[in-house]
Design an enzyme around this catalytic site. Structure first.
Site, PDB file in Angstrom:
ATOM      1  CB  ALA A  44      -1.004   0.043   1.124  1.00 13.03           C
ATOM      2  CE  LYS A  79       0.124   7.390  11.565  1.00 19.51           C
ATOM      3  NZ  LYS A  79       0.806   6.642  10.425  1.00 19.51           N
ATOM      4  N   PRO A  89       0.673 -11.856  10.218  1.00 18.39           N
ATOM      5  CG  PRO A  89       2.808 -12.584  10.322  1.00 18.39           C
ATOM      6  CD  PRO A  89       1.627 -12.428   9.377  1.00 18.39           C
ATOM      7  CG  LEU A  90      -2.025  -8.706  13.998  1.00 25.54           C
ATOM      8  CD1 LEU A  90      -2.902  -8.544  15.209  1.00 25.54           C
ATOM      9  CD2 LEU A  90      -2.768  -8.365  12.799  1.00 25.54           C
TER      10      LEU A  90
HETATM   11  N1  LIG Z   1      -1.273   1.265   4.801  1.00 28.91           N
HETATM   12  C1  LIG Z   1      -1.350   2.041   5.189  1.00 28.91           C
HETATM   13  O1  LIG Z   1      -2.629   3.077   5.094  1.00 28.91           O
HETATM   14  C2  LIG Z   1      -0.276   2.763   6.191  1.00 28.91           C
HETATM   15  C3  LIG Z   1      -0.410   4.266   6.624  1.00 28.91           C
HETATM   16  C4  LIG Z   1       0.767   4.458   7.354  1.00 28.91           C
HETATM   17  C5  LIG Z   1       1.683   3.595   7.670  1.00 28.91           C
HETATM   18  N2  LIG Z   1       1.790   2.359   7.223  1.00 28.91           N
HETATM   19  C6  LIG Z   1       2.842   1.584   7.744  1.00 28.91           C
HETATM   20  O2  LIG Z   1       3.657   1.443   6.529  1.00 28.91           O
HETATM   21  C7  LIG Z   1       4.302   0.113   6.658  1.00 28.91           C
HETATM   22  C8  LIG Z   1       3.913  -0.689   5.175  1.00 28.91           C
HETATM   23  O3  LIG Z   1       2.648  -1.037   5.452  1.00 28.91           O
HETATM   24  P1  LIG Z   1       1.786  -1.365   4.045  1.00 28.91           P
HETATM   25  O4  LIG Z   1       0.405  -1.054   4.570  1.00 28.91           O
HETATM   26  O5  LIG Z   1       2.211  -0.658   2.855  1.00 28.91           O
HETATM   27  O6  LIG Z   1       1.904  -2.873   4.200  1.00 28.91           O
HETATM   28  P2  LIG Z   1       1.716  -3.879   2.771  1.00 28.91           P
HETATM   29  O7  LIG Z   1       0.684  -3.408   2.137  1.00 28.91           O
HETATM   30  O8  LIG Z   1       1.687  -5.142   3.371  1.00 28.91           O
HETATM   31  O9  LIG Z   1       3.256  -3.717   1.905  1.00 28.91           O
HETATM   32  C9  LIG Z   1       4.279  -4.614   2.202  1.00 28.91           C
HETATM   33  C10 LIG Z   1       4.818  -4.979   1.195  1.00 28.91           C
HETATM   34  O10 LIG Z   1       6.016  -5.423   1.609  1.00 28.91           O
HETATM   35  C11 LIG Z   1       6.262  -6.778   0.746  1.00 28.91           C
HETATM   36  N3  LIG Z   1       7.192  -7.643   1.160  1.00 28.91           N
HETATM   37  C12 LIG Z   1       6.927  -8.453   2.432  1.00 28.91           C
HETATM   38  N4  LIG Z   1       7.923  -9.276   2.683  1.00 28.91           N
HETATM   39  C13 LIG Z   1       8.967  -8.859   1.401  1.00 28.91           C
HETATM   40  C14 LIG Z   1      10.207  -9.222   1.649  1.00 28.91           C
HETATM   41  N5  LIG Z   1      10.985 -10.094   2.312  1.00 28.91           N
HETATM   42  N6  LIG Z   1      11.017  -8.763   0.329  1.00 28.91           N
HETATM   43  C15 LIG Z   1      10.325  -7.833  -0.241  1.00 28.91           C
HETATM   44  N7  LIG Z   1       9.169  -7.282  -0.070  1.00 28.91           N
HETATM   45  C16 LIG Z   1       8.474  -7.807   0.886  1.00 28.91           C
HETATM   46  C17 LIG Z   1       4.920  -7.281   0.601  1.00 28.91           C
HETATM   47  O11 LIG Z   1       4.811  -8.055  -0.517  1.00 28.91           O
HETATM   48  P3  LIG Z   1       3.596  -9.072  -0.842  1.00 28.91           P
HETATM   49  O12 LIG Z   1       2.977  -8.556  -1.951  1.00 28.91           O
HETATM   50  O13 LIG Z   1       4.161 -10.407  -1.008  1.00 28.91           O
HETATM   51  O14 LIG Z   1       2.544  -9.238   0.543  1.00 28.91           O
HETATM   52  C18 LIG Z   1       3.950  -5.909   0.173  1.00 28.91           C
HETATM   53  O15 LIG Z   1       4.306  -5.731  -0.971  1.00 28.91           O
HETATM   54  C19 LIG Z   1       3.805  -0.566   7.854  1.00 28.91           C
HETATM   55  O16 LIG Z   1       4.541  -0.250   8.898  1.00 28.91           O
HETATM   56  C20 LIG Z   1       2.662  -0.084   8.139  1.00 28.91           C
HETATM   57  O17 LIG Z   1       2.224   0.240   9.516  1.00 28.91           O
HETATM   58  C21 LIG Z   1       0.673   2.102   6.519  1.00 28.91           C
END
Ligand SMILES: NC(=O)c1ccc[n+]([C@@H]2O[C@H](COP(=O)([O-])OP(=O)(O)OC[C@H]3O[C@@H](n4cnc5c(N)ncnc54)[C@H](OP(=O)(O)O)[C@@H]3O)[C@@H](O)[C@H]2O)c1
Length: 298
Positions: A17, A180, A259-260
């Site tokens: 995301a 945050k 996992p969370l």
């Molecule tokens: N989403 C939000 O609105 C938001 C807002 C603020 C902060 N955050 C923070 O931002 C961070 C990322 O969140 P997100 O929501 O973007 O998570 P996400 O959508 O789950 O994205 C994580 C990405 O990392 C990839 N990944 C996992 N393991 C990997 C590895 N070993 N090597 C390379 N890539 C790998 C995943 O691949 P797959 O496609 O295989 O799963 C996915 O593309 C988190 O700490 C979250 O708390 C998120």
């Protein structure tokens, strides 16, 4: 001496995301990053109210394909996925690399530093909500980051200049990051109910949230954050004003059986509370429930 290129070479690990949003912001201005992931994709798609952006792939999945280190690496995997992403960090980083961590939490530096080959880890605060959907990512607000004021910050400002992702530089980054964190900690309550932001309009959840935020505030202040009492109400007000269907990434993970990030978003308050001798009765209830929801057994 840190290299301050105006046109840094940029790689991004974790095109989920947040990673897709940053990749699209860079691609739109002709600075498409090298994209490194776990799952192969031909392209990434970001959509918002005004349309969609397609970032051409492929998403690379083999760190052995990387032959040279990059000036700037955005790390956008979850905090629970950093260790598994270590081979990417080894391949992409040298002592000259700046790794900008796009994650929630206040411990990004300590978590990522062991893997960056002597490079510089730059924490950030990610303010925008983005939601993964089957074939795209839905950006639900304007993209915005806050970074600390350090010598390494310039390379991120250069990469993201004139993009849809605005970057603020904070002198008191500790306070911004803890603010945050408080927002994230209370959002974790959504995991325990299986409900989205609408639930905060309930009087009982409002009261619980305010009490939990006051507990978090005491710990944040002990860690050096300058945050007034009004912050608790401001955070709850923000949830009241959010769309009722707005979730949070930890809820998305729960619903996907993943996992969370309970430790970096909620456990951290309990851990630092113990260090400072601050009682954390609400964390003592909330943290084990989140941990068990994440890690089981059962
Ligand atoms: N989403 C939000 O609105 C938001 C807002 C603020 C902060 N955050 C923070 O931002 C961070 C990322 O969140 P997100 O929501 O973007 O998570 P996400 O959508 O789950 O994205 C994580 C990405 O990392 C990839 N990944 C996992 N393991 C990997 C590895 N070993 N090597 C390379 N890539 C790998 C995943 O691949 P797959 O496609 O295989 O799963 C996915 O593309 C988190 O700490 C979250 O708390 C998120």
């Amino acid at each position: 001496m840190m290299k301050m290129s105006e046109n840094p070479t940029v790689a991004l690990i974790g095109p989920g995301a947040i990673g897709t949003t940053i990749a699209a912001a860079l691609h739109e201005v002709g600075r498409t990053p090298t994209i490194c992931g776990r799952t192969a994709h031909e392209r990434l798609v970001l959509r918002d109210d005004s349309g969609s952006v397609v970032v051409p792939g492929p998403v690379r999945t083999d760190p052995a394909e990387i032959k040279n280190p990059f000036d700037l690496v955005f790390l956008a995997v979850k905090s629970t996925q950093v260790e598994a992403a270590a081979p990417w960090l080894s391949a992409l980083c040298s002592a000259e690399t700046v790794v900008c961590v796009l994650q929630n939490g206040v411990e990004q530096k300590a978590l990522v530093a062991p893997y960056v080959s002597g490079g510089t880890v730059l924490p950030s605060v990610v303010w925008f909500p983005a939601q993964r959907e089957p074939d795209s990512v839905w950006l639900r607000a304007k993209a915005r980051l806050t970074l600390p004021d350090t010598p390494a910050t310039g390379v991120v400002l250069a990469a993201l200049r004139d993009t849809r992702c605005s970057v603020d530089v904070a002198e008191d980054f500790t306070s911004v990051a803890w603010r945050k964190l408080l927002q994230n900690a209370v959002a974790g309550l959504m995991v325990l109910t299986g409900r989205r932001s609408g639930m905060f309009t309930r009087t009982d959840i409002t009261e619980l949230s305010l009490a939990y935020l006051r507990e978090c505030l005491a710990v944040a202040r002990a860690e050096g954050a300058t945050l007034g009492d009004e912050v608790a109400q401001e955070i709850v007000d923000k949830f009241h004003q959010s769309p009722a269907d707005l979730g949070t990434s930890i809820l998305a993970d729960r619903q996907a059986g993943q996992p969370l990030e309970w430790d970096c978003r909620n456990g951290v308050v309990q851990r630092y509370g113990r260090v400072h001798g601050i009682p954390t009765p609400l964390s003592d209830l909330i943290v084990p429930l989140l941990a068990a929801a994440s890690d089981g057994p059962g």
